[in-house]
Design a protein around this motif. Sequence first.
Motif, PDB file in Angstrom:
ATOM      1  N   THR A  76       0.849  -1.187   0.000  1.00 22.43           N
ATOM      2  CA  THR A  76       0.000   0.000   0.000  1.00 22.43           C
ATOM      3  C   THR A  76       0.892   1.246   0.000  1.00 22.43           C
ATOM      4  O   THR A  76       2.066   1.192   0.370  1.00 22.43           O
ATOM      5  CB  THR A  76      -0.910   0.009   1.241  1.00 22.43           C
ATOM      6  OG1 THR A  76      -0.103  -0.123   2.422  1.00 22.43           O
ATOM      7  CG2 THR A  76      -1.922  -1.122   1.198  1.00 22.43           C
ATOM      8  N   GLY A  77       0.297   2.368  -0.399  1.00 26.85           N
ATOM      9  CA  GLY A  77       1.073   3.591  -0.515  1.00 26.85           C
ATOM     10  C   GLY A  77       1.696   4.052   0.795  1.00 26.85           C
ATOM     11  O   GLY A  77       2.765   4.674   0.795  1.00 26.85           O
ATOM     12  N   ASN A  78       1.045   3.725   1.925  1.00 28.15           N
ATOM     13  CA  ASN A  78       1.596   4.118   3.223  1.00 28.15           C
ATOM     14  C   ASN A  78       2.562   3.084   3.789  1.00 28.15           C
ATOM     15  O   ASN A  78       3.121   3.280   4.886  1.00 28.15           O
ATOM     16  CB  ASN A  78       0.470   4.389   4.227  1.00 28.15           C
ATOM     17  CG  ASN A  78      -0.394   3.163   4.491  1.00 28.15           C
ATOM     18  OD1 ASN A  78      -0.146   2.081   3.959  1.00 28.15           O
ATOM     19  ND2 ASN A  78      -1.428   3.338   5.307  1.00 28.15           N
ATOM     20  N   GLY A  79       2.759   1.983   3.074  1.00 29.14           N
ATOM     21  CA  GLY A  79       3.698   0.956   3.506  1.00 29.14           C
ATOM     22  C   GLY A  79       3.223   0.051   4.606  1.00 29.14           C
ATOM     23  O   GLY A  79       3.968  -0.813   5.078  1.00 29.14           O
ATOM     24  N   ASN A  80       1.950   0.188   5.027  1.00 29.23           N
ATOM     25  CA  ASN A  80       1.462  -0.591   6.171  1.00 29.23           C
ATOM     26  C   ASN A  80       1.120  -2.036   5.837  1.00 29.23           C
ATOM     27  O   ASN A  80       1.163  -2.897   6.724  1.00 29.23           O
ATOM     28  CB  ASN A  80       0.217   0.070   6.763  1.00 29.23           C
ATOM     29  CG  ASN A  80       0.549   1.285   7.592  1.00 29.23           C
ATOM     30  OD1 ASN A  80       1.711   1.568   7.866  1.00 29.23           O
ATOM     31  ND2 ASN A  80      -0.479   2.032   7.979  1.00 29.23           N
ATOM     32  N   VAL A  81       0.711  -2.305   4.600  1.00 29.65           N
ATOM     33  CA  VAL A  81       0.259  -3.642   4.210  1.00 29.65           C
ATOM     34  C   VAL A  81       0.898  -4.020   2.877  1.00 29.65           C
ATOM     35  O   VAL A  81       0.956  -3.204   1.953  1.00 29.65           O
ATOM     36  CB  VAL A  81      -1.285  -3.703   4.093  1.00 29.65           C
ATOM     37  CG1 VAL A  81      -1.733  -5.076   3.615  1.00 29.65           C
ATOM     38  CG2 VAL A  81      -1.939  -3.374   5.434  1.00 29.65           C
ATOM     39  N   ASN A  82       1.374  -5.255   2.792  1.00 27.98           N
ATOM     40  CA  ASN A  82       1.906  -5.795   1.541  1.00 27.98           C
ATOM     41  C   ASN A  82       1.027  -6.948   1.082  1.00 27.98           C
ATOM     42  O   ASN A  82       0.618  -7.786   1.887  1.00 27.98           O
ATOM     43  CB  ASN A  82       3.337  -6.290   1.726  1.00 27.98           C
ATOM     44  CG  ASN A  82       3.886  -6.973   0.479  1.00 27.98           C
ATOM     45  OD1 ASN A  82       3.706  -8.166   0.284  1.00 27.98           O
ATOM     46  ND2 ASN A  82       4.560  -6.206  -0.358  1.00 27.98           N
ATOM     47  N   LEU A  83       0.745  -6.995  -0.210  1.00 30.60           N
ATOM     48  CA  LEU A  83       0.019  -8.113  -0.821  1.00 30.60           C
ATOM     49  C   LEU A  83       0.978  -8.864  -1.726  1.00 30.60           C
ATOM     50  O   LEU A  83       1.643  -8.261  -2.573  1.00 30.60           O
ATOM     51  CB  LEU A  83      -1.165  -7.599  -1.636  1.00 30.60           C
ATOM     52  CG  LEU A  83      -1.941  -8.665  -2.425  1.00 30.60           C
ATOM     53  CD1 LEU A  83      -2.640  -9.641  -1.479  1.00 30.60           C
ATOM     54  CD2 LEU A  83      -2.961  -8.006  -3.358  1.00 30.60           C
ATOM     55  N   SER A  84       1.043 -10.175  -1.549  1.00 29.26           N
ATOM     56  CA  SER A  84       1.859 -11.006  -2.440  1.00 29.26           C
ATOM     57  C   SER A  84       1.027 -12.168  -2.958  1.00 29.26           C
ATOM     58  O   SER A  84       0.067 -12.607  -2.324  1.00 29.26           O
ATOM     59  CB  SER A  84       3.122 -11.515  -1.733  1.00 29.26           C
ATOM     60  OG  SER A  84       2.810 -12.261  -0.573  1.00 29.26           O
ATOM     61  N   ALA A  85       1.379 -12.659  -4.152  1.00 26.56           N
ATOM     62  CA  ALA A  85       0.703 -13.799  -4.776  1.00 26.56           C
ATOM     63  C   ALA A  85       1.750 -14.867  -5.063  1.00 26.56           C
ATOM     64  O   ALA A  85       2.834 -14.566  -5.578  1.00 26.56           O
ATOM     65  CB  ALA A  85       0.003 -13.375  -6.060  1.00 26.56           C
ATOM     66  N   SER A 213      -9.281   4.171   2.391  1.00 26.76           N
ATOM     67  CA  SER A 213      -8.089   3.647   3.061  1.00 26.76           C
ATOM     68  C   SER A 213      -7.181   2.952   2.046  1.00 26.76           C
ATOM     69  O   SER A 213      -7.659   2.423   1.034  1.00 26.76           O
ATOM     70  CB  SER A 213      -8.486   2.666   4.160  1.00 26.76           C
ATOM     71  OG  SER A 213      -9.214   3.324   5.180  1.00 26.76           O
ATOM     72  N   PRO A 214      -5.877   2.926   2.285  1.00 29.94           N
ATOM     73  CA  PRO A 214      -4.936   2.383   1.295  1.00 29.94           C
ATOM     74  C   PRO A 214      -5.180   0.909   0.976  1.00 29.94           C
ATOM     75  O   PRO A 214      -5.548   0.119   1.853  1.00 29.94           O
ATOM     76  CB  PRO A 214      -3.576   2.574   1.979  1.00 29.94           C
ATOM     77  CG  PRO A 214      -3.786   3.714   2.918  1.00 29.94           C
ATOM     78  CD  PRO A 214      -5.183   3.550   3.430  1.00 29.94           C
ATOM     79  N   LYS A 215      -4.953   0.586  -0.298  1.00 27.45           N
ATOM     80  CA  LYS A 215      -5.138  -0.781  -0.783  1.00 27.45           C
ATOM     81  C   LYS A 215      -3.964  -1.187  -1.668  1.00 27.45           C
ATOM     82  O   LYS A 215      -3.344  -0.338  -2.314  1.00 27.45           O
ATOM     83  CB  LYS A 215      -6.434  -0.903  -1.597  1.00 27.45           C
ATOM     84  CG  LYS A 215      -7.675  -0.526  -0.830  1.00 27.45           C
ATOM     85  CD  LYS A 215      -8.633   0.242  -1.708  1.00 27.45           C
ATOM     86  CE  LYS A 215      -9.744   0.837  -0.859  1.00 27.45           C
ATOM     87  NZ  LYS A 215      -9.560   2.271  -0.653  1.00 27.45           N
ATOM     88  N   ALA A 216      -3.699  -2.486  -1.719  1.00 27.05           N
ATOM     89  CA  ALA A 216      -2.739  -3.068  -2.652  1.00 27.05           C
ATOM     90  C   ALA A 216      -3.468  -4.128  -3.461  1.00 27.05           C
ATOM     91  O   ALA A 216      -4.306  -4.864  -2.924  1.00 27.05           O
ATOM     92  CB  ALA A 216      -1.552  -3.678  -1.905  1.00 27.05           C
TER      93      ALA A 216
END
Length: 232
Positions: A76-85, A213-216
């Motif tokens: 996410t843009g704020n760096g709080n959450v990462n999404l990986s596949a 809210s920020p999303k990835a």
Amino acid sequence: KRTSIGRRFSAGRLEDDRNTVVTAWTEKAQGSANPTPSQTLAANRGYILFVSSGLSGSAAAPTSVTGFTLIDSVSTGNGNVNLSAWRHVGAQSGAITLTYATPPTNVRWKLLEASAVNLTGTNGSGMIRAANIVSGNSASTTPSLALAAIVGGNGVLGGLAYNHGAAGTITAGSGYAKVGADYSPGGSPANQLSAQWDETGTTTCGWTTVNASPKAMIALEMVFVFNATPPT
């Protein structure tokens, strides 16, 4: 579902007779435990694991996942959450361990399964059209990813990680259906995970959310194989 009807011989046998195969992705399991509870993965199946990792300001993907190969990751843009596949093909049993350089404060994961996908390549690299792996982040209430034109017969699988703490806030995009229920939000930083699927090949993979809210996001063109082994 897709069904093949072949040319019939006089003896009544269908040339290239194939059973009905299921192209849709289904949720096998979801959770927040690491390692995961024991999972039994079947032969002749493709698996995608979406992992949403929360760590305030510096979230990152796992460095490795038991038996799986990384496809893509985005924060996410704020760096709080990462999404990986992550991808995997074939039989495997036991817990799946997510290994991190720096342990996150919370994790959400969704394990998805399908049969009628291309199972060739290194650990199922043939499942995914490499030219159409798209990722990005957004702070919009209507986040989306634009894919290139989809090859006929293929579909699109999308994952969304959402830095928001309220349940019931994610709606699948036009043409898409959710794969399983959204995994409940929680933890600090707040972390919610959703997956969706469209077998018609819609090139816009989007969602609607309750707030900005920020999303990835990650979207994958999944390669359909007509003669894949049907479910048993």
